[in-house]
Write a protein that holds these residues in place. Structure first.
Motif, PDB file in Angstrom:
ATOM      1  N   ILE A  27      -4.139  -5.197  -3.032  1.00 22.93           N
ATOM      2  CA  ILE A  27      -3.686  -3.823  -3.260  1.00 22.93           C
ATOM      3  C   ILE A  27      -4.339  -2.926  -2.221  1.00 22.93           C
ATOM      4  O   ILE A  27      -5.533  -3.057  -1.921  1.00 22.93           O
ATOM      5  CB  ILE A  27      -4.000  -3.353  -4.694  1.00 22.93           C
ATOM      6  CG1 ILE A  27      -3.441  -1.939  -4.928  1.00 22.93           C
ATOM      7  CG2 ILE A  27      -5.491  -3.415  -4.995  1.00 22.93           C
ATOM      8  CD1 ILE A  27      -3.414  -1.534  -6.382  1.00 22.93           C
ATOM      9  N   ALA A  28      -3.566  -2.024  -1.633  1.00 23.04           N
ATOM     10  CA  ALA A  28      -4.103  -1.117  -0.621  1.00 23.04           C
ATOM     11  C   ALA A  28      -5.090  -0.158  -1.254  1.00 23.04           C
ATOM     12  O   ALA A  28      -4.887   0.309  -2.374  1.00 23.04           O
ATOM     13  CB  ALA A  28      -2.954  -0.343   0.025  1.00 23.04           C
ATOM     14  N   GLU A  29      -6.181   0.146  -0.525  1.00 23.49           N
ATOM     15  CA  GLU A  29      -7.194   1.043  -1.079  1.00 23.49           C
ATOM     16  C   GLU A  29      -6.626   2.447  -1.272  1.00 23.49           C
ATOM     17  O   GLU A  29      -7.165   3.244  -2.038  1.00 23.49           O
ATOM     18  CB  GLU A  29      -8.441   1.067  -0.189  1.00 23.49           C
ATOM     19  CG  GLU A  29      -8.237   1.533   1.245  1.00 23.49           C
ATOM     20  CD  GLU A  29      -8.446   3.022   1.393  1.00 23.49           C
ATOM     21  OE1 GLU A  29      -9.142   3.592   0.541  1.00 23.49           O
ATOM     22  OE2 GLU A  29      -7.905   3.609   2.339  1.00 23.49           O
ATOM     23  N   THR A  30      -5.506   2.748  -0.635  1.00 22.59           N
ATOM     24  CA  THR A  30      -4.824   4.024  -0.835  1.00 22.59           C
ATOM     25  C   THR A  30      -4.069   4.063  -2.158  1.00 22.59           C
ATOM     26  O   THR A  30      -3.673   5.130  -2.614  1.00 22.59           O
ATOM     27  CB  THR A  30      -3.823   4.267   0.301  1.00 22.59           C
ATOM     28  OG1 THR A  30      -2.893   3.160   0.343  1.00 22.59           O
ATOM     29  CG2 THR A  30      -4.523   4.358   1.653  1.00 22.59           C
ATOM     30  N   PRO A  62      -8.888  -3.695   4.663  1.00 26.39           N
ATOM     31  CA  PRO A  62      -9.690  -2.752   3.887  1.00 26.39           C
ATOM     32  C   PRO A  62      -9.266  -1.297   4.050  1.00 26.39           C
ATOM     33  O   PRO A  62      -9.442  -0.491   3.141  1.00 26.39           O
ATOM     34  CB  PRO A  62     -11.113  -2.967   4.421  1.00 26.39           C
ATOM     35  CG  PRO A  62     -11.111  -4.358   4.938  1.00 26.39           C
ATOM     36  CD  PRO A  62      -9.739  -4.568   5.503  1.00 26.39           C
ATOM     37  N   CYS A  63      -8.694  -0.955   5.224  1.00 22.67           N
ATOM     38  CA  CYS A  63      -8.262   0.423   5.449  1.00 22.67           C
ATOM     39  C   CYS A  63      -6.954   0.744   4.735  1.00 22.67           C
ATOM     40  O   CYS A  63      -6.559   1.903   4.633  1.00 22.67           O
ATOM     41  CB  CYS A  63      -8.118   0.693   6.947  1.00 22.67           C
ATOM     42  SG  CYS A  63      -6.771  -0.223   7.734  1.00 22.67           S
ATOM     43  N   GLY A  64      -6.266  -0.285   4.249  1.00 21.54           N
ATOM     44  CA  GLY A  64      -5.032  -0.073   3.513  1.00 21.54           C
ATOM     45  C   GLY A  64      -3.795   0.136   4.365  1.00 21.54           C
ATOM     46  O   GLY A  64      -2.712   0.420   3.836  1.00 21.54           O
ATOM     47  N   ARG A  65      -3.918  -0.038   5.683  1.00 28.95           N
ATOM     48  CA  ARG A  65      -2.768   0.176   6.572  1.00 28.95           C
ATOM     49  C   ARG A  65      -2.007  -1.105   6.874  1.00 28.95           C
ATOM     50  O   ARG A  65      -0.802  -1.063   7.131  1.00 28.95           O
ATOM     51  CB  ARG A  65      -3.228   0.785   7.901  1.00 28.95           C
ATOM     52  CG  ARG A  65      -3.689   2.216   7.821  1.00 28.95           C
ATOM     53  CD  ARG A  65      -4.208   2.680   9.166  1.00 28.95           C
ATOM     54  NE  ARG A  65      -3.200   2.555  10.222  1.00 28.95           N
ATOM     55  CZ  ARG A  65      -3.490   2.621  11.524  1.00 28.95           C
ATOM     56  NH1 ARG A  65      -4.747   2.749  11.910  1.00 28.95           N
ATOM     57  NH2 ARG A  65      -2.519   2.526  12.413  1.00 28.95           N
ATOM     58  N   PHE A  66      -2.714  -2.237   6.888  1.00 22.51           N
ATOM     59  CA  PHE A  66      -2.123  -3.470   7.384  1.00 22.51           C
ATOM     60  C   PHE A  66      -2.049  -4.559   6.321  1.00 22.51           C
ATOM     61  O   PHE A  66      -2.857  -4.596   5.393  1.00 22.51           O
ATOM     62  CB  PHE A  66      -2.951  -4.006   8.558  1.00 22.51           C
ATOM     63  CG  PHE A  66      -3.153  -3.042   9.684  1.00 22.51           C
ATOM     64  CD1 PHE A  66      -2.105  -2.707  10.522  1.00 22.51           C
ATOM     65  CD2 PHE A  66      -4.390  -2.458   9.909  1.00 22.51           C
ATOM     66  CE1 PHE A  66      -2.287  -1.810  11.574  1.00 22.51           C
ATOM     67  CE2 PHE A  66      -4.594  -1.571  10.942  1.00 22.51           C
ATOM     68  CZ  PHE A  66      -3.539  -1.235  11.776  1.00 22.51           C
ATOM     69  N   VAL A  67      -1.071  -5.454   6.513  1.00 16.87           N
ATOM     70  CA  VAL A  67      -1.062  -6.740   5.819  1.00 16.87           C
ATOM     71  C   VAL A  67      -1.017  -7.800   6.906  1.00 16.87           C
ATOM     72  O   VAL A  67      -0.455  -7.579   7.993  1.00 16.87           O
ATOM     73  CB  VAL A  67       0.134  -6.901   4.852  1.00 16.87           C
ATOM     74  CG1 VAL A  67       0.048  -5.908   3.726  1.00 16.87           C
ATOM     75  CG2 VAL A  67       1.464  -6.773   5.579  1.00 16.87           C
ATOM     76  N   ALA A  68      -1.635  -8.951   6.647  1.00 15.72           N
ATOM     77  CA  ALA A  68      -1.703 -10.001   7.661  1.00 15.72           C
ATOM     78  C   ALA A  68      -1.610 -11.363   7.003  1.00 15.72           C
ATOM     79  O   ALA A  68      -1.924 -11.518   5.820  1.00 15.72           O
ATOM     80  CB  ALA A  68      -3.004  -9.885   8.454  1.00 15.72           C
ATOM     81  N   SER A  69      -1.176 -12.353   7.778  1.00 15.42           N
ATOM     82  CA  SER A  69      -1.041 -13.705   7.241  1.00 15.42           C
ATOM     83  C   SER A  69      -1.326 -14.739   8.313  1.00 15.42           C
ATOM     84  O   SER A  69      -1.212 -14.481   9.513  1.00 15.42           O
ATOM     85  CB  SER A  69       0.369 -13.928   6.682  1.00 15.42           C
ATOM     86  OG  SER A  69       1.304 -14.073   7.739  1.00 15.42           O
ATOM     87  N   CYS A  70      -1.709 -15.935   7.854  1.00 19.33           N
ATOM     88  CA  CYS A  70      -1.846 -17.091   8.737  1.00 19.33           C
ATOM     89  C   CYS A  70      -1.250 -18.286   8.021  1.00 19.33           C
ATOM     90  O   CYS A  70      -1.029 -18.252   6.804  1.00 19.33           O
ATOM     91  CB  CYS A  70      -3.307 -17.354   9.097  1.00 19.33           C
ATOM     92  SG  CYS A  70      -4.354 -17.783   7.680  1.00 19.33           S
TER      93      CYS A  70
END
Length: 279
Positions: free
Chosen positions: A31-34, A74-82
């Motif tokens: 969940i985004a910190e925002t 942690p900044c709530g702007r991005f999602v990432a995957s590998c």
């Protein structure tokens, strides 16, 4: 919210199920910190972005054969995957000035490994990332780039490591230390030179399933079997001392010197408390 007889109000949290949209098991959620969105990732190549009310805002196809790990920065702007491919893909979840969801846009990729990536981690400000791969290496990246102008992240260093599955990596929030779990062991490295700082063997009776630092970079936590283990981040305190001492040699400003000396003193005291001796 319910009004009681005495005129005060009480709040009751109610749970609600999101609709079933994934076609494969969900392996990660964030969940985004925002508070603006929730991310779910399944073991195929799907990542879904949800509103807090359970509406699907966007669907991402990672094109990585399968997802191994995904998270929200942690900044709530991005999602990432590998996953199966030797890269990490990062997207920006964009909202308008009025707070309405706008789009999910490709931000950047971390490319350089020669085999699939097991895990990755963001620093607290998302300006640094760390990755660990099946190729037996971990990498430390500068991700503070103008990706909207197609600027790629910079590789800062590469280190060798054990990669017995399951393998997890955690970057301390201040980006000074990397911890890698492999099987039941944990190895801690500094990010200034990529040197091994600590090695903890047989931490758990079973394979370590997750690894994380606290938000102040003071502790490292691992979980596996039925236990949670907490470690002092001594490597982080040593990194602060080294970094601040190097800065102290370069500055002549009195206020800056006093601030650096205070930080060095605090880090040395923390080390003394951990080891029970002058450090």
């Amino acid at each position: 919210m319910i009004k009681k007889d005495d005129g005060s109000f009480t709040f009751t949290a109610t749970s609600g199920d999101f609709p079933k949209k994934h076609k494969a098991p969900v392996i990660n959620i964030g969940i985004a910190e925002t508070g603006k969105f929730i991310m779910t990732a399944s073991s195929d190549t799907t990542i879904l972005i949800w509103s807090p009310k359970g509406e699907v805002l966007a669907s991402i196809n990672t094109n990585q054969m399968n997802n191994a790990y995904a998270t929200v920065s942690p900044c709530g702007r991005f999602v990432a995957s590998c996953g199966f491919t030797p890269d990490v893909k990062v997207w920006e979840v964009c909202f308008g000035k009025n707070g309405d969801f706008r789009e999910v846009a490709r931000a950047f990729e971390l490319k350089g490994h020669t085999a699939g990536v097991h895990s990755f981690s963001f620093s607290n400000d998302s300006r640094r990332m760390a990755t660990v791969s099946k190729d037996g290496t971990w990498k430390f990246w500068d991700t503070d780039v103008e990706y909207k102008k197609q600027q790629d992240p910079y590789l800062l260093l590469t280190g060798k490591c054990e990669v017995t599955e399951p393998c997890r990596i955690a970057l301390s929030p201040d980006a000074r230390v990397v911890a890698i779990s492999s099987g039941t062991d944990i190895v801690v490295y500094n990010t200034r030179r990529g040197e091994e700082e600590e090695r903890f063997l047989g931490v758990h009776g079973r394979c370590i399933t997750d690894l994380a630092f606290d938000t102040n970079s003071r502790y490292l936590v691992s979980c596996g079997d039925r236990a949670i283990r907490v470690f002092h981040n001594a490597a982080g305190h040593r990194a602060v001392v080294e970094e601040m001492e190097a800065m102290l040699k370069k500055t002549t400003n009195k206020a800056t010197r006093e601030r650096l000396e205070q930080q060095i003193s605090s880090a040395r005291k923390a080390l003394a408390a951990i080891y029970g001796k002058k450090h």
